[in-house]
Scaffold this motif. Structure first.
Motif, short mmCIF file in Angstrom:
data_model
loop_
_atom_site.label_atom_id
_atom_site.label_comp_id
_atom_site.label_asym_id
_atom_site.label_seq_id
_atom_site.Cartn_x
_atom_site.Cartn_y
_atom_site.Cartn_z
N VAL A 120 -1.95 -20.62 -28.29
CA VAL A 120 -3.22 -20.64 -29.02
C VAL A 120 -3.09 -21.26 -30.40
CG1 VAL A 120 -4.21 -18.68 -27.79
CG2 VAL A 120 -2.99 -18.29 -29.93
N SER A 121 -1.89 -21.53 -30.87
CA SER A 121 -1.75 -22.11 -32.21
C SER A 121 -1.77 -23.62 -32.17
CB SER A 121 -0.47 -21.63 -32.87
OG SER A 121 0.67 -21.98 -32.14
N THR A 132 9.00 -24.76 -25.04
CA THR A 132 8.25 -24.09 -23.97
C THR A 132 8.87 -24.30 -22.60
OG1 THR A 132 6.76 -25.98 -23.71
CG2 THR A 132 6.07 -24.25 -25.26
N ARG A 137 1.95 -16.43 -25.66
CA ARG A 137 0.50 -16.53 -25.87
C ARG A 137 0.18 -17.06 -27.26
NH1 ARG A 137 0.13 -11.13 -23.22
NH2 ARG A 137 -0.13 -11.62 -21.01
N ARG A 138 0.90 -16.56 -28.27
CA ARG A 138 0.67 -17.01 -29.65
C ARG A 138 0.92 -18.51 -29.77
NH1 ARG A 138 3.70 -12.61 -31.32
NH2 ARG A 138 5.41 -13.99 -31.83
N VAL A 139 2.01 -18.99 -29.16
CA VAL A 139 2.35 -20.40 -29.25
C VAL A 139 1.26 -21.24 -28.60
CG1 VAL A 139 3.98 -22.15 -28.43
CG2 VAL A 139 4.83 -20.03 -29.44
N THR A 172 11.40 -19.36 -31.80
CA THR A 172 10.57 -19.80 -32.93
C THR A 172 9.28 -20.45 -32.47
OG1 THR A 172 11.70 -21.93 -33.06
CG2 THR A 172 12.55 -20.13 -34.45
N GLY A 173 9.09 -20.57 -31.16
CA GLY A 173 7.86 -21.17 -30.63
C GLY A 173 7.91 -22.68 -30.53
N ASP A 174 9.09 -23.27 -30.72
CA ASP A 174 9.22 -24.72 -30.69
C ASP A 174 9.65 -25.26 -29.33
OD1 ASP A 174 8.51 -24.99 -33.38
OD2 ASP A 174 10.58 -24.60 -34.02
N GLU A 218 3.78 -12.01 -25.58
CA GLU A 218 2.96 -12.24 -26.78
C GLU A 218 3.41 -13.48 -27.53
OE1 GLU A 218 2.89 -8.57 -29.00
OE2 GLU A 218 1.70 -7.57 -27.45
#
Length: 159
Positions: A158-159, A63, A154-156, A59-61, A151
């Motif tokens: 840059v957000s 790293t 990378r999305r995480v 979920t991008g939470d 991807e």
């Protein structure tokens, strides 16, 4: 050894381990499809923390993973996996760069083989290794899974 499955955006992942820690993560597709061994026991309880961290990663939470790992490797492969864990989230490294990091700059082919035998992908981020020319190269879970993971990271970032 105990095991469980985790639904993920790249398919159902097999997670297996024992008292020492996680020993493997298996992909549902690609070159290294992994199935439970006949003497393994299904039991999701020992993997609650791993499941939570992997879900948070997807979920991008999350790293950086903080889990007990117990890969069974050769000494050289162990050095490669240690170097892989130091590749920052959202970054990539070439096989040659990784060979230099393990102290053997001419061993990029051997590093590639060790990377390909990573028993705990995603947590030990072998997906972050790319060709010297920047191209995506082989990945046990398939190139689509590798592309998805890179991807996502990378999305995480840059957000």
């Amino acid at each position: 050894m105990k095991y469980t499955y985790l639904p993920s955006p790249i398919g159902e992942l097999l997670i297996a381990g024992d008292h020492a820690g996680i020993r493997c993560i298996g992909f549902p597709g690609g070159r290294h499809v992994r199935q439970p061994e006949v003497d393994w026991t299904p039991d999701p309880a020992p993997f609650a923390r791993a499941r939570a961290q992997l879900e948070a990663y997807f979920t991008g939470d999350l790293t950086e993973f903080d889990l007990p790992l117990a890969p069974q490797t050769t000494p050289f492969q162990g050095r490669v996996l240690t170097a892989l864990r130091r590749v920052p989230y959202g970054s990539t490294v070439s096989y040659g760069e990784l060979a230099r990091k393990v102290g053997n700059p001419k061993a990029s082919r051997a590093v590639g083989m060790a990377n390909g035998r990573n028993p705990i992908p995603i947590i030990i981020p072998c997906h972050r290794v790319i060709g010297a020319n920047g191209a995506l190269t082989g990945f046990g879970g398939g190139l689509e899974a590798k592309r998805f993971l890179l991807e996502l990271e990378r999305r995480v970032l840059v957000s």
